[in-house]
Design a protein around this motif. Structure first.
Motif, PDB file in Angstrom:
ATOM      1  N   LYS A 368      -8.055  46.407  62.455  1.00 43.21           N
ATOM      2  CA  LYS A 368      -8.556  45.339  61.582  1.00 43.21           C
ATOM      3  C   LYS A 368      -7.424  44.682  60.799  1.00 43.21           C
ATOM      4  N   ARG A 369      -6.365  45.456  60.424  1.00 40.97           N
ATOM      5  CA  ARG A 369      -5.205  44.842  59.751  1.00 40.97           C
ATOM      6  C   ARG A 369      -4.527  43.868  60.724  1.00 40.97           C
ATOM      7  N   TYR A 370      -4.411  44.261  61.982  1.00 40.67           N
ATOM      8  CA  TYR A 370      -3.849  43.286  62.955  1.00 40.67           C
ATOM      9  C   TYR A 370      -4.763  42.093  63.117  1.00 40.67           C
ATOM     10  N   GLN A 371      -6.123  42.311  63.037  1.00 44.32           N
ATOM     11  CA  GLN A 371      -7.106  41.247  63.168  1.00 44.32           C
ATOM     12  C   GLN A 371      -6.917  40.194  62.079  1.00 44.32           C
ATOM     13  N   GLY A 377      -4.995  35.089  58.205  1.00 44.74           N
ATOM     14  CA  GLY A 377      -5.088  35.541  56.827  1.00 44.74           C
ATOM     15  C   GLY A 377      -3.786  36.044  56.245  1.00 44.74           C
ATOM     16  N   VAL A 378      -2.689  35.898  56.985  1.00 40.38           N
ATOM     17  CA  VAL A 378      -1.391  36.399  56.518  1.00 40.38           C
ATOM     18  C   VAL A 378      -0.356  35.273  56.607  1.00 40.38           C
ATOM     19  N   SER A 379       0.438  35.160  55.553  1.00 36.46           N
ATOM     20  CA  SER A 379       1.542  34.195  55.598  1.00 36.46           C
ATOM     21  C   SER A 379       2.784  34.830  54.993  1.00 36.46           C
ATOM     22  N   ILE A 380       3.941  34.404  55.474  1.00 35.57           N
ATOM     23  CA  ILE A 380       5.229  34.859  54.957  1.00 35.57           C
ATOM     24  C   ILE A 380       6.011  33.632  54.520  1.00 35.57           C
ATOM     25  N   LEU A 406       5.055  37.729  50.759  1.00 36.37           N
ATOM     26  CA  LEU A 406       3.965  38.044  51.677  1.00 36.37           C
ATOM     27  C   LEU A 406       2.632  37.762  50.995  1.00 36.37           C
ATOM     28  N   LYS A 407       1.798  36.976  51.651  1.00 38.75           N
ATOM     29  CA  LYS A 407       0.458  36.687  51.153  1.00 38.75           C
ATOM     30  C   LYS A 407      -0.571  37.213  52.150  1.00 38.75           C
ATOM     31  N   ILE A 408      -1.505  38.048  51.665  1.00 39.06           N
ATOM     32  CA  ILE A 408      -2.570  38.595  52.496  1.00 39.06           C
ATOM     33  C   ILE A 408      -3.897  38.177  51.874  1.00 39.06           C
ATOM     34  N   GLY A 409      -4.687  37.442  52.624  1.00 36.53           N
ATOM     35  CA  GLY A 409      -5.921  36.915  52.080  1.00 36.53           C
ATOM     36  C   GLY A 409      -5.645  35.782  51.108  1.00 36.53           C
ATOM     37  N   ASN A 412      -3.835  38.138  47.305  1.00 38.48           N
ATOM     38  CA  ASN A 412      -2.909  39.268  47.327  1.00 38.48           C
ATOM     39  C   ASN A 412      -1.501  38.802  47.703  1.00 38.48           C
ATOM     40  N   PHE A 413      -0.578  38.852  46.720  1.00 38.24           N
ATOM     41  CA  PHE A 413       0.797  38.432  46.943  1.00 38.24           C
ATOM     42  C   PHE A 413       1.732  39.625  46.750  1.00 38.24           C
ATOM     43  N   TYR A 414       2.753  39.708  47.608  1.00 39.40           N
ATOM     44  CA  TYR A 414       3.710  40.800  47.519  1.00 39.40           C
ATOM     45  C   TYR A 414       5.118  40.235  47.730  1.00 39.40           C
ATOM     46  N   ILE A 415       6.074  40.696  46.929  1.00 39.10           N
ATOM     47  CA  ILE A 415       7.477  40.362  47.140  1.00 39.10           C
ATOM     48  C   ILE A 415       8.147  41.559  47.801  1.00 39.10           C
ATOM     49  N   ILE A 416       8.737  41.318  48.957  1.00 38.02           N
ATOM     50  CA  ILE A 416       9.345  42.381  49.744  1.00 38.02           C
ATOM     51  C   ILE A 416      10.870  42.226  49.665  1.00 38.02           C
TER      52      ILE A 416
END
Length: 421
Positions: A368-371, A377-380, A406-409, A412-416
């Motif tokens: 489902k994460r790959y889905q 639903g994912v952007s970089i 990284l944005k999920i949904g 949800n934002f994440y800095i990697i």
């Protein structure tokens, strides 16, 4: 629900010639319930396609299954899986599920890995002879299939309880009763019970004899070994029902005739439908379109995608065949689908149920994460990524300062921070 027992046997002792046709040992079995409506329910689901002999459809087999519970004697059912590859595939799932439906109704089931028969190669449904496998390759494949069957049994027990007392699930390898036997002794003991005219009349034999390549003696002899498998299990475990794909009916009939000739007892065969691709081709290794159950050959994501992409015209049938969902629940799912077909509700439920059965909860969550990626639903760095196999490129997905956003949904934002570039 009482916890079902998984028993794995790898029998290595040699059977003497006198034990080739030894009588079955007597003994009491556990009491089980819930068998009365088994055949009717599975025929409604479309899982049980043909029942042999025909006289067993309406009277003998239902009585056998029902009386087994009443007499505190559960029946034993088996199905064979030849290790021609190191993984089962989607085409095997229906026979596995058929066994498990019997287990859920309180009967004992046996999965036989064909460590001996795989050396010959089953000609059923094939236009040419299988590529010969070495003895070591077959043993390696057999170990892999045994592990896969154990894993499916464990997932079934953990994720799909039904509140009933289940029968046992046993894994055997027919190399245990074939590999150390002498050819002449075997032929002398059982060869006279088979008639050449009958063996030659099988559809699988006739189609190959008419082909340019013909048929080898090894392939022709396959149905004799499978028939003996049935007889051996009948004698040792009281097995009276063999399950197989619809292309196995000829081999099942050979086993029925062999047992009836020697014992006078009736046994039964049940076939399940073959699963085909959208072009009508049988799914499997030989056709080159196998969807494997081993995650190293087909990832949980790819496996999930296979089922979530199924078209509407087959989705209700697949829900009935590939899941343990009750029929009323499937009917409700399909009714909801007519109101909102754009949500792909049945496809998602099908993919969820089957992926959890094959890969467990962790595999389902991974799929489902790959889905989410494929659904957009994912952007970089504010650029949408839709391919799970995308290679991250410095300067595009990874900024020069070694950071990625990284944005999920939607929220949800994440800095990697990449430590090595």
């Amino acid at each position: 629900m009482a916890a079902p027992t998984l028993r794995v046997f790898w029998l290595g002792r040699r059977l003497s010639l006198g034990k080739w046709l030894e009588p079955r040992s007597s003994g009491k079995r556990e009491s089980h319930s819930g068998a009365q409506d088994l055949l009717m329910t599975q025929r409604k689901r479309g899982l049980f396609k043909e029942i042999f002999p025909a006289k067993g459809v309406d009277l003998e087999l239902p009585e056998l299954l029902a009386s087994g519970a009443k007499a505190s004697t559960a029946q034993t059912v088996y199905c064979g899986f030849d290790p021609t590859a190191d993984s089962l595939h989607v085409g095997h799932l229906l026979t596995v599920l058929g066994l498990l439906h019997f287990q859920r109704a309180g009967h004992h089931v046996i999965a036989v890995v064909g460590g001996a028969t795989a050396r010959l190669g089953d000609p059923s449904g094939r236009t040419k002879e299988r590529e010969a496998l070495s003895a070591e390759r077959v043993r390696e494949n057999a170990r892999a299939l045994r592990a896969s069957l154990e894993r499916l049994s464990a997932h079934h027990q953990r994720f799909f309880p039904n509140g009933r007392t289940w029968g046992t699930f046993t894994v055997l390898d027919n190399a245990a009763w074939f590999s150390q036997q002498r050819l002449v002794d075997f032929l002398a003991a059982v060869g006279g019970c088979f008639r050449m005219g009958t063996l030659l009349s099988r559809h699988s034999v006739q189609s190959r004899l008419r082909s340019p390549e013909g048929m080898s003696l090894a392939e022709f002899f396959y149905q004799v070994l499978q028939a003996y498998d049935f007889y051996y299990l009948h004698q040792r475990y009281g097995c009276r029902i063999q399950l197989g794909g619809s292309d196995q009916l000829g081999n099942i009939v050979s086993g029925y005739e062999f047992i009836h000739r020697l014992t006078g007892e009736d046994v039964f065969g049940i076939t399940v439908p073959l699963i085909t691709s959208t072009t009508g081709a049988k799914l499997g290794k030989s056709a080159g379109n196998a969807v494997w159950l081993n995650r190293d050959k087909t990832s949980p994501f790819e496996f999930y995608q296979f089922f979530v992409r199924q078209p509407d015209d087959c989705i209700e049938r697949y829900l009935k065949l590939f899941t343990f969902l009750p029929l009323p629940e499937i009917e409700h799912i399909m009714q909801m689908h007519t109101k909102a077909p754009e949500k792909w509700g049945p496809q998602i439920r099908l993919a969820t149920e089957v992926t959890k059965f094959v890969h467990g909860q962790e595999g389902l969550e991974s799929a489902k994460r790959y889905q989410m990626i494929t659904d957009g639903g994912v952007s970089i760095n504010h650029k949408q990524v839709t391919d799970p196999e995308s290679v991250l490129v410095v300067g595009q997905h990874i900024l020069k300062n070694g950071l990625s956003l990284l944005k999920i949904g939607k929220r949800n934002f994440y800095i990697i921070k990449w430590l090595q570039l």
